[in-house]
Design a protein around this motif. Structure first.
Motif, mmCIF file in Angstrom:
data_model
loop_
_atom_site.group_PDB
_atom_site.id
_atom_site.type_symbol
_atom_site.label_atom_id
_atom_site.label_comp_id
_atom_site.label_asym_id
_atom_site.label_seq_id
_atom_site.Cartn_x
_atom_site.Cartn_y
_atom_site.Cartn_z
ATOM 1 N N VAL A 59 16.761 10.999 -3.250
ATOM 2 C CA VAL A 59 15.975 10.967 -2.013
ATOM 3 C C VAL A 59 16.549 12.004 -1.057
ATOM 4 C CG1 VAL A 59 15.213 9.563 -0.065
ATOM 5 C CG2 VAL A 59 15.499 8.502 -2.303
ATOM 6 N N ALA A 60 15.657 12.841 -0.505
ATOM 7 C CA ALA A 60 16.066 13.777 0.548
ATOM 8 C C ALA A 60 15.052 13.655 1.666
ATOM 9 C CB ALA A 60 16.103 15.208 0.005
ATOM 10 N N GLY A 61 15.504 13.294 2.864
ATOM 11 C CA GLY A 61 14.582 13.069 3.974
ATOM 12 C C GLY A 61 13.615 11.965 3.612
ATOM 13 N N SER A 62 12.311 12.257 3.686
ATOM 14 C CA SER A 62 11.345 11.202 3.362
ATOM 15 C C SER A 62 10.683 11.435 2.010
ATOM 16 C CB SER A 62 10.286 11.126 4.465
ATOM 17 O OG SER A 62 9.620 12.368 4.527
ATOM 18 N N THR A 63 11.344 12.255 1.157
ATOM 19 C CA THR A 63 10.773 12.549 -0.154
ATOM 20 C C THR A 63 11.698 12.074 -1.275
ATOM 21 O OG1 THR A 63 9.833 14.541 0.811
ATOM 22 C CG2 THR A 63 9.779 14.391 -1.578
ATOM 23 N N ALA A 64 11.097 11.392 -2.245
ATOM 24 C CA ALA A 64 11.853 10.952 -3.411
ATOM 25 C C ALA A 64 11.514 11.851 -4.599
ATOM 26 C CB ALA A 64 11.519 9.505 -3.745
ATOM 27 N N THR A 65 12.535 12.259 -5.351
ATOM 28 C CA THR A 65 12.323 13.015 -6.582
ATOM 29 C C THR A 65 12.704 12.098 -7.736
ATOM 30 O OG1 THR A 65 13.234 14.833 -5.310
ATOM 31 C CG2 THR A 65 12.733 15.280 -7.600
ATOM 32 N N ILE A 66 11.789 11.987 -8.686
ATOM 33 C CA ILE A 66 11.911 10.917 -9.666
ATOM 34 C C ILE A 66 11.677 11.430 -11.080
ATOM 35 C CG2 ILE A 66 10.839 8.725 -10.408
ATOM 36 C CD1 ILE A 66 9.897 8.620 -7.335
ATOM 37 N N GLU A 67 12.439 10.906 -12.033
ATOM 38 C CA GLU A 67 12.086 11.092 -13.438
ATOM 39 C C GLU A 67 11.720 9.738 -13.998
ATOM 40 O OE1 GLU A 67 15.086 14.711 -14.572
ATOM 41 O OE2 GLU A 67 14.568 13.287 -16.167
ATOM 42 N N LEU A 117 8.144 14.252 -14.292
ATOM 43 C CA LEU A 117 8.861 14.587 -13.061
ATOM 44 C C LEU A 117 7.904 14.361 -11.896
ATOM 45 C CD1 LEU A 117 10.579 17.908 -14.224
ATOM 46 C CD2 LEU A 117 11.266 15.543 -14.593
ATOM 47 N N ILE A 118 8.338 13.542 -10.947
ATOM 48 C CA ILE A 118 7.436 13.090 -9.892
ATOM 49 C C ILE A 118 8.058 13.334 -8.528
ATOM 50 C CG2 ILE A 118 6.332 11.027 -8.892
ATOM 51 C CD1 ILE A 118 6.375 9.864 -11.755
ATOM 52 N N GLU A 168 0.822 -1.214 0.000
ATOM 53 C CA GLU A 168 0.000 0.000 0.000
ATOM 54 C C GLU A 168 0.855 1.263 0.000
ATOM 55 O OE1 GLU A 168 -3.586 -0.428 2.632
ATOM 56 O OE2 GLU A 168 -2.563 -2.320 3.122
ATOM 57 N N VAL A 169 1.832 1.297 -0.904
ATOM 58 C CA VAL A 169 2.693 2.477 -1.031
ATOM 59 C C VAL A 169 2.770 2.860 -2.512
ATOM 60 C CG1 VAL A 169 4.064 1.796 0.979
ATOM 61 C CG2 VAL A 169 4.850 1.142 -1.321
ATOM 62 N N PRO A 170 3.261 4.078 -2.805
ATOM 63 C CA PRO A 170 3.383 4.474 -4.212
ATOM 64 C C PRO A 170 4.363 3.601 -4.990
ATOM 65 C CG PRO A 170 3.604 6.404 -2.769
ATOM 66 C CD PRO A 170 3.601 5.193 -1.888
ATOM 67 N N TYR A 171 4.167 3.597 -6.294
ATOM 68 C CA TYR A 171 5.022 2.837 -7.204
ATOM 69 C C TYR A 171 5.318 3.715 -8.410
ATOM 70 C CZ TYR A 171 6.076 -0.484 -10.987
ATOM 71 O OH TYR A 171 6.650 -1.140 -12.051
ATOM 72 N N VAL A 172 6.579 3.824 -8.762
ATOM 73 C CA VAL A 172 6.922 4.506 -10.004
ATOM 74 C C VAL A 172 7.679 3.530 -10.885
ATOM 75 C CG1 VAL A 172 8.113 6.441 -11.085
ATOM 76 C CG2 VAL A 172 6.989 6.754 -8.872
ATOM 77 N N SER A 173 7.107 3.259 -12.067
ATOM 78 C CA SER A 173 7.726 2.314 -12.988
ATOM 79 C C SER A 173 8.678 3.055 -13.908
ATOM 80 C CB SER A 173 6.641 1.619 -13.805
ATOM 81 O OG SER A 173 5.982 2.570 -14.603
ATOM 82 N N VAL A 213 8.133 1.989 -3.903
ATOM 83 C CA VAL A 213 8.720 0.941 -4.734
ATOM 84 C C VAL A 213 9.027 1.547 -6.103
ATOM 85 C CG1 VAL A 213 8.422 -1.350 -5.745
ATOM 86 C CG2 VAL A 213 7.350 -0.825 -3.542
ATOM 87 N N ILE A 214 10.219 1.255 -6.614
ATOM 88 C CA ILE A 214 10.686 1.847 -7.872
ATOM 89 C C ILE A 214 11.079 0.722 -8.825
ATOM 90 C CG2 ILE A 214 12.628 3.158 -8.874
ATOM 91 C CD1 ILE A 214 11.013 5.026 -7.236
ATOM 92 N N SER A 215 10.679 0.820 -10.100
ATOM 93 C CA SER A 215 11.296 -0.080 -11.085
ATOM 94 C C SER A 215 12.273 0.744 -11.912
ATOM 95 C CB SER A 215 10.253 -0.812 -11.928
ATOM 96 O OG SER A 215 9.937 -0.124 -13.106
ATOM 97 N N SER A 216 13.470 0.194 -12.110
ATOM 98 C CA SER A 216 14.594 0.991 -12.605
ATOM 99 C C SER A 216 14.891 0.704 -14.056
ATOM 100 C CB SER A 216 15.836 0.647 -11.794
ATOM 101 O OG SER A 216 15.519 0.534 -10.421
ATOM 102 N N SER A 217 15.128 1.775 -14.830
ATOM 103 C CA SER A 217 15.554 1.570 -16.214
ATOM 104 C C SER A 217 16.775 2.431 -16.492
ATOM 105 C CB SER A 217 14.407 1.848 -17.184
ATOM 106 O OG SER A 217 14.076 3.202 -17.171
ATOM 107 N N LYS A 218 17.193 2.387 -17.719
ATOM 108 C CA LYS A 218 18.439 3.033 -18.131
ATOM 109 C C LYS A 218 18.492 4.505 -17.711
ATOM 110 C CE LYS A 218 21.332 3.360 -22.139
ATOM 111 N NZ LYS A 218 21.587 2.893 -23.475
#
Ligand SMILES: Cc1cc2nc3c(=O)[nH]c(=O)nc-3n(C[C@H](O)[C@H](O)[C@H](O)COP(=O)(O)OP(=O)(O)OC[C@H]3O[C@@H](n4cnc5c(N)ncnc54)[C@H](O)[C@@H]3O)c2cc1C
Lengths: 315, 246
Positions: free
Chosen positions: B147-155, B164-165, B135-140, B172-177
């Motif tokens: 990551v800074a503190g409890s916040t993730a910055t994602i492309e 930009l997220i 029950e947590v966010p997922y970015v594919s 949970v993160i799925s990682s690509s190139k």
């Protein structure tokens, strides 16, 4: 019994993948003797057109918070719609959106998921490509609800000339810990996985300054451009053009491979293409074994001639 | 930050693809197994970089039998602190996801990194399922992660561009190139890996939601039709009239 389809949109328009998923879902529904119901979220225009692909009802969740992509919220919408419609089969496209939502929904409903389907199901058995396109597997779903995501460009869209009724679906969305701040899109660019024709080039082109002829050829054909991995790694082309086993897998109707040797890892991402044309100076290049048409020759001479001949054909 | 990197065993990219037992099983004869490239090159290395920058720990987790240990040791040699193997067969993504989610929740991991897909079954399923079960966010298809503190910055890669997220941990993160550059283990790492803890735990009860019935190979191309380099017009004719592709 109805089949539920997630129809994705991009800047307010349904995507080509969405129409393919709709047509696939409608064919499954017909085989099972049920209706095809599509779900569209956020701001989207001309969604009635789903009727032309066999959908009879479109559930539209127009809540604009869904204009910012959030797979957790959309999985909730899909679960709610599936329950309301009594759907035991749920269809997605196996694209950037489907890959984010379908696994969540599978876990939420405890339903078996088959991703990247390349054919209509045979009962509970679904065919998909595995080993990066080097083989196929038939996968059986053991749960009563099945979720299938369809590989783009692998199933023909059937136009039925039908119409769909659009019904608003209002529901409370869960709060989630995720926020899309911005989407940066080069919208003029044709997306690689949706393109019917892809013009791809490799290290044989010697340097980024030589890509003009590749882009011109792509433009003339209404094609997307792609490249081999080393070309993206050295920065001649952007990473999102890298196709192959560790890049994007594509299956266009027509794939031009210019100055690409055809290493096994490259072939893995493109061998689902219907027609492959190889242009390479080396008659021994492995790519010719995977090709339908080949020219043994220098790209710097062949490609300009090819462009001229295609211009003539189109004229 | 407690980081969990999920790794899978995959056949080498040049492995011969063949099947046995009436085309129901992948023929492992003579096949070299590697850490699934996306798991190793991007998920693991980015996990290590984040630990190096912010402190914390990196645990690698793999669901599999004892033949998975060599690839787990490789991940330890690259730099993970410790490893867990959940001792079970891996025939279904949802089964595997249930094992990982249960372990991650019980042990309070804040960042779970997976590869974008495995190069054998190409499912792109496990990471998203783990997120839903936790029950947590997922970015594919993440191509950049900070990551800074409890916040993730994602492309994240999307059709023809990037998103930009910003998201809260745990995630949970799925990682690509793009997320990291592959690292090659050095001698010291390989030696150290031998004595790093690898804990084997029993799986939780779960059933397989899917099962593979059989495999097949694509029909071989019937042969390439060659056109002379001085007669490019002929190629255009063939593509137009014969292949009907343009
Ligand atoms: C684990 C792993 C994963 C990999 N994943 C991928 C992947 O996803 N995608 C990928 O592409 N690669 C991948 N690779 C790399 C792959 O093995 C090859 O190295 C790569 O595909 C070669 O790229 P290329 O064909 O552009 O270059 P090269 O192999 O250098 O080939 C260049 C070709 O251009 C031809 N040529 C030269 N000059 C001309 C000219 N003037 N006109 C016409 N032809 C010319 C040459 O004859 C040659 O065939 C991977 C490798 C590994 C180990």
């Amino acid at each position: 019994m109805s089949v539920l389809i997630y129809a994705d949109s991009n800047n307010g328009s349904l995507t080509k993948n969405a129409l393919e998923a709709a047509s696939y879902g409608a064919q499954v529904a017909q085989a099972k003797g049920g209706n095809a119901v599509a779900v569209v979220v956020g701001t989207a225009n001309n969604i009635e057109q789903l009727g032309n692909y066999g959908v009879t009802k479109v559930l539209h969740v127009s809540d604009t918070t869904l204009d910012k992509f959030d797979p957790q919220k959309i999985a909730h919408v899909m679960a709610t719609a599936a329950k309301q419609e009594g759907s035991e089969t749920i269809i997605f496209a196996h694209d950037y959106s489907g890959k984010s939502i379908a696994p969540r929904l599978s876990a939420k409903l405890d339903a078996g998921l088959v991703t990247g389907a390349i054919a209509l199901p045979n009962g509970n058995i679904i065919k998909k490509a595995v080993f990066s396109g080097k083989a196929f597997a038939e996968v059986e779903v053991n749960t009563s609800t099945q979720i299938i995501s369809v590989l783009p460009n692998s199933v023909d869209k059937v136009e039925t000339g039908g119409t769909a009724e659009v019904v608003a679906l209002a529901l409370e969305l869960p709060s989630t810990g995720i926020k899309v701040k911005e989407t940066k899109k080069e919208s003029t660019e044709l997306s690689l996985t949706e393109a019917d024709i892809v013009v791809s080039a490799g290290r044989g082109l010697k340097g980024p300054e030589n890509w003009g002829m590749v882009e011109d050829l792509a433009k003339e054909l209404g094609a997307a451009t792609a490249c081999s991995r080393p070309v993206a790694d050295i920065g001649w082309r952007p990473h999102h053009e890298h196709v192959g086993q560790t890049g994007i897998a594509i299956r266009p109707n027509l794939y031009f491979a210019i100055g690409i040797s055809g290493a096994i890892q490259h072939l893995a991402g493109v061998n689902g293409s219907k027609v492959i044309v190889v242009i390479n100076t080396d008659a021994e290049a492995p790519f010719f074994k995977a090709a339908d048409y080949g020219i043994v020759g220098d790209a710097f001479e062949v490609v300009p001639k090819l462009l001229a001949a295609i211009k003539e054909l189109k004229a | 930050m407690k980081i969990l990197v999920c790794i899978s065993k995959a056949p080498d990219t040049t492995a011969k693809i063949a099947f046995t037992d009436g085309d129901t099983k992948f023929d492992e004869n003579g096949v070299q197994f590697i850490v699934n490239p996306y798991d190793e090159w991007y998920a693991l290395v980015r996990g290590l970089e984040l630990k190096e920058a912010n402190g914390g720990s990196v645990t690698v987790l793999s669901v599999g039998r004892v033949d998975t240990d060599p690839i787990i040791r490789k991940a330890l040699a690259i730099g993970a602190d410790d490893a867990v193997r959940i001792d079970a067969d891996t025939n279904d993504a949802l089964y595997v996801a249930k094992q990982i989610a249960n372990y991650a929740k019980e042990n309070g991991y804040e960042l779970v990194l997976c590869g974008k897909e495995t190069i054998d079954y190409n499912g792109s399923q496990v990471a998203g399922m783990v997120a839903e079960l936790m029950e947590v966010p997922y970015v594919s298809l993440t191509s950049k992660l900070d990551v800074a503190g409890s916040t993730a910055t994602i492309e994240r890669d999307v059709e023809g561009g990037v998103e930009l997220i910003e998201a809260n941990l745990p995630i949970v993160i799925s990682s690509s190139k793009g997320m990291a550059e592959a690292r090659i283990p050095n001698m010291r790492g390989i030696m150290a890996a031998r004595s790093k803890p690898l804990t084997v735990v029993a799986p939780i009860e779960a059933s397989n939601a899917t099962s593979v019935k059989n495999f097949s190979l694509p029909a071989a191309k019937t042969g390439c039709k060659y056109v002379d380099a001085d007669n490019v017009q002929e190629l255009v004719n063939l593509l137009h009239n014969e292949a009907k592709a343009i």
